[in-house]
Every structure is written in structure tokens, then in C-alpha cells.
Design a protein around this motif. Structure first.
Motif, PDB file in Angstrom:
ATOM      1  N   ILE A 496       0.841  -1.203   0.000  1.00 37.35           N
ATOM      2  CA  ILE A 496       0.000   0.000   0.000  1.00 37.35           C
ATOM      3  C   ILE A 496       0.877   1.254   0.000  1.00 37.35           C
ATOM      4  N   ASP A 497       1.898   1.277   0.858  1.00 40.64           N
ATOM      5  CA  ASP A 497       2.788   2.441   0.945  1.00 40.64           C
ATOM      6  C   ASP A 497       3.500   2.698  -0.387  1.00 40.64           C
ATOM      7  N   LYS A 498       3.922   1.630  -1.024  1.00 37.16           N
ATOM      8  CA  LYS A 498       4.607   1.786  -2.312  1.00 37.16           C
ATOM      9  C   LYS A 498       3.681   2.427  -3.344  1.00 37.16           C
ATOM     10  N   LYS A 499       2.449   1.958  -3.404  1.00 39.13           N
ATOM     11  CA  LYS A 499       1.487   2.526  -4.350  1.00 39.13           C
ATOM     12  C   LYS A 499       1.144   3.969  -3.994  1.00 39.13           C
ATOM     13  N   LEU A 500       1.006   4.271  -2.702  1.00 42.57           N
ATOM     14  CA  LEU A 500       0.688   5.634  -2.283  1.00 42.57           C
ATOM     15  C   LEU A 500       1.793   6.596  -2.693  1.00 42.57           C
ATOM     16  N   LEU A 503       1.555   7.373  -6.349  1.00 45.12           N
ATOM     17  CA  LEU A 503       0.467   8.308  -6.651  1.00 45.12           C
ATOM     18  C   LEU A 503       0.823   9.739  -6.252  1.00 45.12           C
ATOM     19  N   LEU A 504       1.501   9.877  -5.126  1.00 44.10           N
ATOM     20  CA  LEU A 504       1.869  11.211  -4.655  1.00 44.10           C
ATOM     21  C   LEU A 504       2.962  11.838  -5.506  1.00 44.10           C
ATOM     22  N   GLU A 505       3.799  11.007  -6.121  1.00 39.66           N
ATOM     23  CA  GLU A 505       4.920  11.506  -6.926  1.00 39.66           C
ATOM     24  C   GLU A 505       4.545  11.772  -8.376  1.00 39.66           C
ATOM     25  N   ASP A 515      -9.662   9.877  -6.341  1.00 42.02           N
ATOM     26  CA  ASP A 515     -10.290   8.611  -5.961  1.00 42.02           C
ATOM     27  C   ASP A 515      -9.240   7.571  -5.594  1.00 42.02           C
ATOM     28  N   ASN A 516      -8.188   7.510  -6.400  1.00 42.39           N
ATOM     29  CA  ASN A 516      -7.153   6.503  -6.168  1.00 42.39           C
ATOM     30  C   ASN A 516      -6.352   6.795  -4.901  1.00 42.39           C
ATOM     31  N   LYS A 517      -6.059   8.055  -4.663  1.00 45.58           N
ATOM     32  CA  LYS A 517      -5.348   8.415  -3.425  1.00 45.58           C
ATOM     33  C   LYS A 517      -6.217   8.122  -2.205  1.00 45.58           C
ATOM     34  N   ALA A 518      -7.506   8.463  -2.300  1.00 48.56           N
ATOM     35  CA  ALA A 518      -8.412   8.223  -1.172  1.00 48.56           C
ATOM     36  C   ALA A 518      -8.539   6.732  -0.884  1.00 48.56           C
ATOM     37  N   LEU A 519      -8.637   5.927  -1.930  1.00 50.72           N
ATOM     38  CA  LEU A 519      -8.714   4.478  -1.744  1.00 50.72           C
ATOM     39  C   LEU A 519      -7.467   3.956  -1.050  1.00 50.72           C
ATOM     40  N   THR A 520      -6.316   4.398  -1.508  1.00 54.30           N
ATOM     41  CA  THR A 520      -5.045   3.916  -0.931  1.00 54.30           C
ATOM     42  C   THR A 520      -4.928   4.341   0.527  1.00 54.30           C
ATOM     43  N   LEU A 521      -5.363   5.542   0.849  1.00 51.95           N
ATOM     44  CA  LEU A 521      -5.308   6.009   2.232  1.00 51.95           C
ATOM     45  C   LEU A 521      -6.294   5.244   3.124  1.00 51.95           C
ATOM     46  N   VAL A 544      -8.734  10.882   3.956  1.00 50.51           N
ATOM     47  CA  VAL A 544      -9.760  10.385   3.034  1.00 50.51           C
ATOM     48  C   VAL A 544     -10.991  11.290   3.106  1.00 50.51           C
ATOM     49  N   ILE A 545     -11.444  11.583   4.318  1.00 49.15           N
ATOM     50  CA  ILE A 545     -12.650  12.409   4.507  1.00 49.15           C
ATOM     51  C   ILE A 545     -12.441  13.816   3.943  1.00 49.15           C
ATOM     52  N   ALA A 546     -11.199  14.303   4.009  1.00 48.53           N
ATOM     53  CA  ALA A 546     -10.893  15.639   3.476  1.00 48.53           C
ATOM     54  C   ALA A 546     -11.074  15.703   1.963  1.00 48.53           C
ATOM     55  N   PHE A 547     -11.021  14.561   1.299  1.00 47.25           N
ATOM     56  CA  PHE A 547     -11.195  14.505  -0.157  1.00 47.25           C
ATOM     57  C   PHE A 547     -12.673  14.472  -0.567  1.00 47.25           C
ATOM     58  N   LYS A 548     -13.577  14.592   0.392  1.00 44.37           N
ATOM     59  CA  LYS A 548     -15.000  14.361   0.149  1.00 44.37           C
ATOM     60  C   LYS A 548     -15.536  15.100  -1.080  1.00 44.37           C
ATOM     61  N   SER A 549     -15.228  16.360  -1.227  1.00 42.84           N
ATOM     62  CA  SER A 549     -15.791  17.159  -2.322  1.00 42.84           C
ATOM     63  C   SER A 549     -15.091  16.911  -3.653  1.00 42.84           C
ATOM     64  N   GLU A 550     -13.929  16.256  -3.626  1.00 44.64           N
ATOM     65  CA  GLU A 550     -13.150  16.068  -4.846  1.00 44.64           C
ATOM     66  C   GLU A 550     -13.291  14.672  -5.447  1.00 44.64           C
ATOM     67  N   ILE A 551     -13.792  13.728  -4.660  1.00 42.56           N
ATOM     68  CA  ILE A 551     -13.911  12.359  -5.170  1.00 42.56           C
ATOM     69  C   ILE A 551     -14.937  12.320  -6.298  1.00 42.56           C
ATOM     70  N   LYS A 552     -14.545  11.694  -7.373  1.00 38.66           N
ATOM     71  CA  LYS A 552     -15.377  11.691  -8.568  1.00 38.66           C
ATOM     72  C   LYS A 552     -16.391  10.553  -8.577  1.00 38.66           C
ATOM     73  N   GLU A 553     -15.953   9.372  -8.189  1.00 38.07           N
ATOM     74  CA  GLU A 553     -16.827   8.201  -8.328  1.00 38.07           C
ATOM     75  C   GLU A 553     -16.905   7.346  -7.069  1.00 38.07           C
ATOM     76  N   ASP A 554     -15.802   7.134  -6.380  1.00 36.88           N
ATOM     77  CA  ASP A 554     -15.751   6.203  -5.240  1.00 36.88           C
ATOM     78  C   ASP A 554     -16.247   6.857  -3.958  1.00 36.88           C
ATOM     79  N   THR A 555     -17.503   7.286  -3.983  1.00 33.40           N
ATOM     80  CA  THR A 555     -18.057   7.987  -2.819  1.00 33.40           C
ATOM     81  C   THR A 555     -18.194   7.079  -1.600  1.00 33.40           C
TER      82      THR A 555
END
Length: 622
Positions: A496-500, A503-505, A515-521, A544-555
């Protein structure tokens, strides 16, 4: 074995004529032939509250009958055959008397029912349905027939159950069991809303039948301790199962069920099943199966709770002594070791269960499902994909889920580990999975609907998904097992850390980045919770909760993250904060993927946190 007697019927047999050799060993004289005009046994009664069965009473009345004691003996023998993998012996013992003896008839139904649910073949479903109609007709022939006056009187007062013969009261219980099997079968016979409603009504009728049997158990004076033990084990199993099942449902569903006459209490249900387990009745082993299923499967899948593994260990030690090669108990032993986090040990037992019999290859699929996830926890993606493939090829339960799972596991391999054939296989599985989607009562199954969205996402993200197998492990509650041993959870956390970090880089922005960052977190936070790192876990989950308004599909990620935080508070003893999190999700979030799955967990958590015990009158208590 009891001596044979003959029954005179329609002048086809005469005094002194010997019964056919196939039934000569049985005692058959009871209250007279069902073909004679006795008041107790009529072959024309319409079955109670179930129009579907009104055409099923035209079974030819048998020339010979089996007495209750012999039927119970043979039923017990069939159970021993069944749990020792001698399925054909058990079936052959039951089938010849399926039109005559209620216990042989219900035994034959169980075989047909199991074959139907294991194969999901329409032919087997229809055969099971016909078998159950026949069984209800057989049971009805032995049930007490009331006069019109007695039927009217029953509305205002309880009948005198001491006037019932032991055969008549056992017929009530066997009828309740057949009604339960038929109700469960109704849900898979077709996919319409009317089928769903009919199934629900049949379950209500069955529940009422079991409650009546509980009254009989309490009020009747029993002349035979053995007969009472067999009857009581069945009543305990039925009432206990209903209590347990209903208590697990979300609160809003329970309120609806209570309105139409259902009630449930988890502790009472467990107590009844344990009581049935401790009785020497023929349904003792079925109580065992219910207890193992609850503690080893239901608790882990539907809640944050853990089953009583020590109790399961005790049960399995006894059962494996009796059934050392029994596929079911070998399977549960594998499940016990899996829940303990003993992965290599669980693989040994699952394989032993799988290889212990070949009469029902569909049973192998249960083992393949487990072996898939055990190998995922071992991070052996290639081995896991092997078992995922077996399910795709052999099982009809949900090809949508199975197809996606195999693709998800293959996607966990490193790019340099994927062959061209692997990539083509993944593409084909992702393309085909949505086409197998089922509809029940006009609605898609939640997990299949979720998977169809993921398949679309795979192609929208240029044939890529983020940690798809680990996401499934989280959703199936398998992280709970990872938390049993630090090295297992740590292996998952590293991935999980490797994938995160990847995504961050990333420099290039893409549509589903948030969505992908929120899922990984979310996956990282859940993993850290099981690794007993609550502060780090909450930090990830709050992101994850901080991304609430930006998540496109994975609500779904937001309510799931809030519940994870609530569970951390519960583990820390902060009950008020934990309850606030659960209630927040219940009241303020709806319409997201896998909502009902989360509500099961919320219900279990709130029940524990609030210390709720339903006001409940146990029908098994006077």
C-alpha cells in the motif's frame, strides 16, 4: 432392527402375506394404512398457507409405512453417512422411503436442496422444488387433522398437545423444516419481485410453525425421552437460527420484521443452538454446523466482531474425532486456522477437505474461494489466481465476481511478471464480467454492481486499477485476519505504501487521481488499525474524509472511513465518539456502493456500544 409387519391395503396384501424383501426389516404398523379411512391420516388435506403446494398432495398412499423409531434410527444413520462423505449411501437410504416416511422425505429434500444451491443449475433447482412439495405432502399426511370445531377452538385457546401422538408432533417439526428449505429455495427459483415476496411470506409461515413446535415442546408430556430429544434438537435449531439471523440485520429491517411478527435476539439464539448441540438428538450435528458457520464465517464477514474461536476449536476436536474425513468439518477446521492467521495450516486443511470427496465437486468451490484469499494474504498472487480461475471455470454462483477477482489478482503482479497471455486474460475478464451480472427482484446484486463500475474504471484508466485485490480483501473483511500476525499485515502495508508514494509523486494529473489516493489512504488506515497504530490510522482516514468534495466516483470511501474511525474510538473505549461516527453515517450518507454491507457492520457495532438487548420472549421458555 425392528421386525417387519404387514398392513392390509386395497386387498393387495393379505394376512400372512410377506412384505417385499426391501422393506421386510422394518416395522410398518402404526395407525393403519394411509389409504384407509382413518380420521387421523387423510391423503387429501390441502397444505397450510401455501398455494404452491396444493397440487403436490397426489402422492400415491404407500402400501407399507415405517414406524417413527425406525425412521429416526435411519435418519441418524444417514446423517453419519453424510458427514463421513458417504453421500450416495445416505441418499440411497433415504430415497426409497421418501414418499412414505417424513424423516426419509426431509432427508431426501436436504440432498436435493444442497445440490441446487451448490450447482445453481435450473434442473437441480426444479428437482429440489418438486422434492420439497412431495415432502410437505408426506408431512401433511401425518399431521393431526382437526375437526371444524377444533379448528375454530384453536383460534381462542391452545390445543391439548398431550392428545397428539409422537408421530403427529414430529410431523409438525418436519413440516416446519421443509417450509424453511422451500422458502430459501424460492429466492433462487426465479428473479422476480413476486418470488421475493412469496419467499418472505413462506419464511413467516415457517417461523410461526417453529413457534408452534416450541409450544408443543413445553406443554406436552413426553412418554419417550429419546423422541423428545430428537424433537427438541430440531426446535432449538430452528428457533435459534431464526433468532441469530434476525438479530444480525440492520435496525430498520428489524423494525419492519417485528411489525409483521418476527423477533430476534442474538444471545438467545446462540443459547438455543448450544442447547441443541448438547442434546443427543439427530439434529445435534446441524446445530453444530450453525454454530461453526456463525462464529467462523458470519461474524467475520458481516461485522467487526470476532467469533468464539476457542469454542469452535472445542467443537471441531469432537466432530473430527467422529468424522475424521468429513469434508464439512475439514473445511471448518481450515476456516478456524485461517481466522487464527495460521495461513499454511489453513491451506493444509482446505486441501484435505477439497480432496476428501469427489461426489459433489461443487463443494470444492468453497475451498477454492478460501484458498484464493489465504494466498492473497501470503502475497502469492500467482497461486491465488489459480484458485480464482477454478471458480471462473467451474462455479455458477457469480461469474461477475469470480471473473473480476481473477483479473484483480493478476493485476497485483509486477509489470515484468505479467506475460502477454496474462494481459489478454485480464482484458477479456474485465470485458466479460459485467455481462454475467444477475438481477434479483429487478435489482443488481450490490457487489456485482460495484464490480461493473470497477471494470469500466479499468478501461477508463488505460487498463489499470489501484490495488484491486487488496481493495477486495478489505471489503470482504479479510484485513481482520491480517491483523492476527504483524508480519502478514506489514507485508500488505508495504504494498500500500509503495502505491501511495507512486500516486503522490505523479506529475501528470488524471481524472481519477483523487479517488485513487483516497482508496489507498483508506486501505492504509484500515491496515494500521489492525496493526494497533490508531493515531497513524486516524491520520490516514481523516485525509480520506478531506477529499469528500473532490472524489469523482468512489463515494463509498467517505462513509467507510468514518466507520473505521468509529471502530478505533470503540477500541479505545471512547463510546460516545464511536456512536457519533456510526450515527453520522447512518443519517447523513446514502446511495453509495456497498451501502448495505456497511450497515450490517454499523448495526453490529452499535449493538455492542449501546449494550442493546431486545425485549424478547423466548418461545422455548414457559
Amino acid at each position: 432392527m425392528k421386525s417387519a409387519k404387514h398392513v392390509h391395503k386395497n386387498d393387495n396384501t393379505t394376512d400372512g402375506q410377506q412384505a417385499p424383501s426391501s422393506i421386510r426389516r422394518l416395522s410398518i404398523e402404526r395407525h393403519g394404512s394411509p389409504g384407509t379411512s382413518t380420521s387421523n391420516y387423510s391423503n387429501t388435506q390441502i397444505l397450510d398457507d401455501d398455494d404452491d403446494f396444493q397440487d403436490a398432495v397426489d402422492i400415491d398412499a404407500p402400501q407399507f409405512e415405517m414406524d417413527l423409531d425406525t425412521a429416526l434410527e435411519e435418519a441418524k444413520l444417514a446423517i453419519n453417512y453424510f458427514f463421513n462423505n458417504k453421500f450416495d449411501d445416505a441418499r440411497n437410504l433415504m430415497q426409497p422411503w421418501a414418499n412414505t416416511s417424513m424423516y426419509h422425505s426431509i432427508g431426501a429434500c436436504v440432498f436435493a436442496f444442497l445440490e441446487a444451491i451448490l450447482t445453481f443449475e435450473q434442473q437441480h433447482i426444479q428437482e429440489a422444488s418438486e422434492s420439497l412439495k412431495r415432502c410437505l405432502s408426506v408431512c401433511n399426511r401425518y399431521r393431526r387433522k382437526n375437526t371444524i370445531t377444533e379448528s375454530l377452538g384453536k383460534t381462542f385457546r391452545r390445543p391439548n398437545y398431550d392428545q397428539y401422538t409422537e408421530t403427529e408432533v414430529h410431523a409438525e417439526l418436519c413440516s416446519a423444516e421443509a417450509l424453511l428449505l422451500k422458502a430459501m429455495l424460492t429466492f433462487i427459483e426465479d428473479e422476480t419481485l413476486s418470488s421475493l415476496i412469496k419467499g418472505g411470506m413462506k419464511i413467516r409461515n415457517c417461523f410461526n410453525s417453529y413457534k408452534e413446535c416450541a409450544v408443543i415442546l413445553n406443554q406436552r408430556k413426553w412418554s419417550s425421552d429419546s423422541s423428545k430429544a430428537h424433537f427438541e434438537s430440531g426446535v432449538r435449531m430452528g428457533i435459534g437460527s431464526f433468532n441469530l439471523m434476525i438479530s444480525l440485520l440492520p435496525g430498520r429491517v428489524i423494525k419492519l420484521l417485528e411489525f409483521i411478527g418476527f423477533s430476534g435476539n442474538k444471545q438467545v439464539g446462540l443459547q438455543d443452538l448450544i442447547a441443541g448441540y448438547n442434546l443427543p438428538g439427530i439434529r445435534q450435528v446441524l446445530c453444530v454446523m450453525q454454530l461453526l458457520g456463525y462464529h467462523l464465517i458470519v461474524c467475520f464477514v458481516l461485522s467487526h466482531q470476532e467469533g468464539d474461536l476457542d469454542f469452535c476449536d472445542e467443537i471441531l476436536t469432537k466432530q473430527l474425532r467422529t468424522y475424521p474425513e468429513g469434508a464439512w468439518f475439514l473445511f471448518f477446521k481450515g476456516r478456524l486456522e485461517f481466522m487464527k492467521g495460521n495461513l499454511d495450516e489453513s491451506i493444509k486443511w482446505y486441501k484435505k477437505s477439497w480432496r476428501s470427496q469427489n461426489v459433489w465437486p461443487q463443494f470444492h468451490h468453497l475451498c477454492f474461494w478460501e484458498l484464493l484469499w489465504v494466498n492473497c494474504l501470503k502475497l502469492d498472487w500467482r497461486e491465488s489466481s489459480l484458485y480464482a480461475g477454478f471458480l471462473v471455470e467451474g462455479s455458477r454462483w457469480s461469474r461477475t465476481i469470480y471473473s473480476y477477482q481473477k483479473a484483480a489478482v493478476l493485476l497485483m503482479l509486477q509489470p515484468n511478471e505479467l506475460s502477454d497471455l496474462d494481459r489478454k486474460t485480464i482484458d477479456l475478464l474485465m470485458k466479460d464480467a459485467p455481462g454475467y451480472k444477475q438481477r434479483i427482484a429487478g435489482k443488481s446484486l450490490p457487489m456485482e454492481k460495484f464490480i461493473c463500475k470497477k471494470c469500466d474504471r479499468f478501461f477508463a484508466q488505460k487498463r489499470n486499477l489501484v490495488l484491486p485485490a487488496i481493495e477486495l480483501m478489505y471489503l470482504w473483511n479479510i484485513f481482520k485476519v491480517a491483523g492476527k500476525h504483524f508480519h502478514i499485515a506489514d507485508g500488505i502495508l508495504r504494498i500500500i505504501d509503495k502505491k501511495l508514494n507512486e500516486l503522490l509523486e505523479k506529475n501528470k494529473k488524471e481524472p481519477y487521481d483523487v479517488d485513487n489516493k483516497a482508496l489507498t489512504l483508506l486501505l492504509k488506515g484500515a491496515c494500521l488499525r489492525y496493526m494497533k497504530s490508531p493515531l497513524q490510522a486516524i491520520k490516514c482516514l481523516e485525509q480520506v474524509i478531506a477529499f469528500k468534495s473532490e472524489i469523482k466516483e468512489d463515494t463509498y470511501l467517505i462513509p467507510y472511513a468514518i466507520v473505521e474511525i468509529g471502530l478505533i474510538y470503540a477500541e479505545q473505549g471512547q463510546k460516545d465518539n464511536a456512536i457519533a461516527c456510526m450515527e453520522d453515517v447512518k443519517k447523513n450518507y446514502t446511495g453509495y456502493s456497498l451501502e448495505s454491507r456497511l450497515h450490517f457492520r454499523i448495526h453490529a457495532a452499535l449493538t455492542d456500544l449501546k449494550g442493546k438487548t431486545n425485549e424478547y420472549i423466548n418461545p422455548l421458555q414457559d
